[in-house]
Design an enzyme around this catalytic site. Structure first.
Site, mmCIF file in Angstrom:
data_model
loop_
_atom_site.group_PDB
_atom_site.id
_atom_site.type_symbol
_atom_site.label_atom_id
_atom_site.label_comp_id
_atom_site.label_asym_id
_atom_site.label_seq_id
_atom_site.Cartn_x
_atom_site.Cartn_y
_atom_site.Cartn_z
ATOM 1 N N LYS A 14 10.627 9.990 29.960
ATOM 2 C CA LYS A 14 10.208 9.181 29.676
ATOM 3 C C LYS A 14 9.348 8.805 28.892
ATOM 4 O O LYS A 14 8.408 10.430 28.156
ATOM 5 C CB LYS A 14 9.763 8.335 30.732
ATOM 6 N N ALA A 110 2.976 18.884 31.502
ATOM 7 C CA ALA A 110 1.431 18.230 31.233
ATOM 8 C C ALA A 110 1.667 17.634 30.146
ATOM 9 O O ALA A 110 0.319 18.131 29.184
ATOM 10 C CB ALA A 110 0.222 19.128 31.309
ATOM 11 N N GLY A 111 3.052 16.878 30.057
ATOM 12 C CA GLY A 111 2.513 16.318 27.912
ATOM 13 C C GLY A 111 2.847 15.191 28.038
ATOM 14 O O GLY A 111 2.604 14.449 27.009
ATOM 15 N N GLY A 112 2.359 14.182 28.747
ATOM 16 C CA GLY A 112 2.676 13.033 28.976
ATOM 17 C C GLY A 112 3.796 12.596 28.806
ATOM 18 O O GLY A 112 4.264 10.926 28.687
ATOM 19 N N ALA A 114 6.205 13.279 31.419
ATOM 20 C CA ALA A 114 6.164 12.677 33.068
ATOM 21 C C ALA A 114 7.516 13.632 33.356
ATOM 22 O O ALA A 114 8.174 13.588 34.921
ATOM 23 C CB ALA A 114 6.669 11.495 33.473
ATOM 24 N N SER A 117 7.332 14.626 37.464
ATOM 25 C CA SER A 117 8.003 13.144 38.266
ATOM 26 C C SER A 117 9.224 13.114 37.777
ATOM 27 O O SER A 117 9.751 13.198 39.412
ATOM 28 C CB SER A 117 7.065 12.179 37.344
ATOM 29 N N ALA A 118 9.802 14.026 37.185
ATOM 30 C CA ALA A 118 10.955 13.778 36.636
ATOM 31 C C ALA A 118 11.705 14.422 37.676
ATOM 32 O O ALA A 118 13.046 14.377 38.187
ATOM 33 C CB ALA A 118 11.363 13.617 35.281
ATOM 34 N N ASP A 150 5.295 7.339 38.777
ATOM 35 C CA ASP A 150 6.325 7.576 37.590
ATOM 36 C C ASP A 150 7.199 8.013 38.193
ATOM 37 O O ASP A 150 8.033 8.338 37.592
ATOM 38 C CB ASP A 150 5.461 9.215 36.703
HETATM 39 O O1 C5P Z 1 0.506 8.542 40.869
HETATM 40 P P1 C5P Z 1 0.154 10.025 39.874
HETATM 41 O O2 C5P Z 1 -0.372 11.189 41.501
HETATM 42 O O3 C5P Z 1 1.310 10.403 39.177
HETATM 43 O O4 C5P Z 1 -1.017 10.004 39.108
HETATM 44 C C1 C5P Z 1 -2.351 11.061 38.550
HETATM 45 C C2 C5P Z 1 -3.773 10.132 38.060
HETATM 46 O O5 C5P Z 1 -3.295 9.047 37.349
HETATM 47 C C3 C5P Z 1 -4.022 9.795 39.003
HETATM 48 O O6 C5P Z 1 -4.793 10.573 40.127
HETATM 49 C C4 C5P Z 1 -5.282 9.069 38.535
HETATM 50 O O7 C5P Z 1 -6.054 9.090 37.653
HETATM 51 C C5 C5P Z 1 -4.349 8.492 37.790
HETATM 52 N N1 C5P Z 1 -3.934 7.140 37.836
HETATM 53 C C6 C5P Z 1 -4.075 6.242 37.803
HETATM 54 N N2 C5P Z 1 -3.556 4.643 37.625
HETATM 55 C C7 C5P Z 1 -1.835 5.087 37.600
HETATM 56 C C8 C5P Z 1 -2.056 5.343 37.936
HETATM 57 C C9 C5P Z 1 -2.154 6.769 37.471
HETATM 58 O O8 C5P Z 1 -5.750 5.841 37.690
HETATM 59 N N3 C5P Z 1 -1.964 3.405 37.775
#
Ligand code: C5P
Length: 313
Positions: A14, A110-112, A114, A117-118, A150
């Site tokens: 994404k 780790a590139g932004g 996702a 997550s995918a 994500d």
């Molecule tokens: O939800 P996920 O584990 O992918 O999020 C990774 C990190 O990104 C979280 O630990 C948090 O630090 C940050 N995050 C956030 N607010 C969000 C989504 C992610 O602060 N809505």
């Protein structure tokens, strides 16, 4: 692996067309208005029944991938989101046995974009199919939200707005087809670290709001208008941690991109081009300049996680 005991799911990366970030919540997360857009950079996740059960855990992971996807950064233990996804589905299945999960990666790690997550979303779909669990689309979305903010989006794909911490999805009509170029950077950025930097830079962030200009551009299918409306509140934080990305953005803009933005929490930079020729020019300029490790082209939007091989085929 035999054909009748394995399921392969293809899943897209994404890019965020808008990422509006509110103040830190009590639980450490941030409320978002997150417009997700699925692009044709796909991972393939294969889940197969393990041949031998002796002396092994429930999930065994392996990874392969394209040059530049940095598979060495993928954790191959139980912290991997795809392994956690398999365990979640196993809890709802009868007689689920140990599995091998193979990740074939094109999405940068780790590139932004996702990618992790995918892979988790793909593992949910593959395990559900392998074990005949018959989970509803809503139940899969709930399990995905347990895994991460994500993870639900790659199940549905196309273009959708995520609210809450990004996991509450509503589809956004998007009739256009867009040409993207992604500049893959050396090194990764931790999402948590970028959010923490955002809190430091923006201690008084306002509540996040949707952008009507962006929605109008998507409804019209107009690449120029969409490019002008792209926004990412995390971009300042990503640039603070990786100042070199400013050169990458400037290079793509100078080569004619109609939009240039850090993708999610970075460090991948995303460029929207007006057409195929424009995308080729932006990709060539990025490759030549040496400001990024590699430039890859993709189109959006595309469908979400899709079973491409299953038992009996
Ligand atoms: O939800 P996920 O584990 O992918 O999020 C990774 C990190 O990104 C979280 O630990 C948090 O630090 C940050 N995050 C956030 N607010 C969000 C989504 C992610 O602060 N809505």
């Amino acid at each position: 692996m035999t054909a009748n005991t394995a399921v392969t799911v293809r899943v897209p990366a994404k890019v965020n067309l808008q990422l509006a970030v509110g103040p830190a919540r009590e639980d450490g997360y941030h409320d978002l208005v997150n417009v997700f857009h699925a692009v044709s950079l796909f991972d393939e996740v294969t889940v197969s029944e393990a041949r031998s059960r002796a002396g092994r855990g429930f999930v065994r992971l392996s990874v392969a991938g394209d040059l530049g996807s940095h598979t060495e950064r993928v954790p191959l233990d139980d912290t991997n989101l795809a392994a956690r996804a398999a365990r979640l589905v196993a809890r709802e299945a009868t007689g689920a046995g140990p599995v091998d999960i193979h990740l074939n990666k094109r999405i940068p790690v780790a590139g932004g974009m996702a990618g992790g997550s995918a892979d988790a979303a793909a593992a949910l779909v593959a395990c559900d199919r392998l074990w005949h669990t018959g989970l509803s689309a809503d139940r899969l979305l709930e399990l995905a939200a347990e895994l991460g903010s994500d993870v639900p989006f790659p199940l549905v794909g196309a273009t959708a707005v995520g609210t809450g911490r990004g996991e509450v999805l509503s589809p956004v009509p998007s009739p256009g087809r867009y040409e993207w170029v992604f500049a893959l950077a050396e090194g990764g950025l931790s999402t948590a670290a970028v959010f923490a930097e955002y809190d430091r830079l923006r201690p008084d962030a306002p509540e996040p709001r949707g952008d009507e200009r962006l929605m109008a551009a998507l409804a019209a299918g107009d690449a120029r208008r969409l490019g002008a409306a792209l926004s990412n509140d995390l971009q300042g934080a990503a640039l603070s941690l990786r100042p070199d990305l400013a050169d990458t953005l400037a290079t793509g803009r100078a080569a004619g991109a109609v939009g240039a933005i850090v993708s999610g929490s970075g460090p991948t930079c995303a460029f929207l081009a007006e057409d195929e020729g424009g995308a080729a020019a932006v990709a060539a300029a990025l490759e030549k300049s040496g400001v990024c490790e590699r430039a890859v082209r993709a189109q959006g939007d595309v469908e979400g996680a899709t079973v491409i091989r299953r038992p009996g085929l």
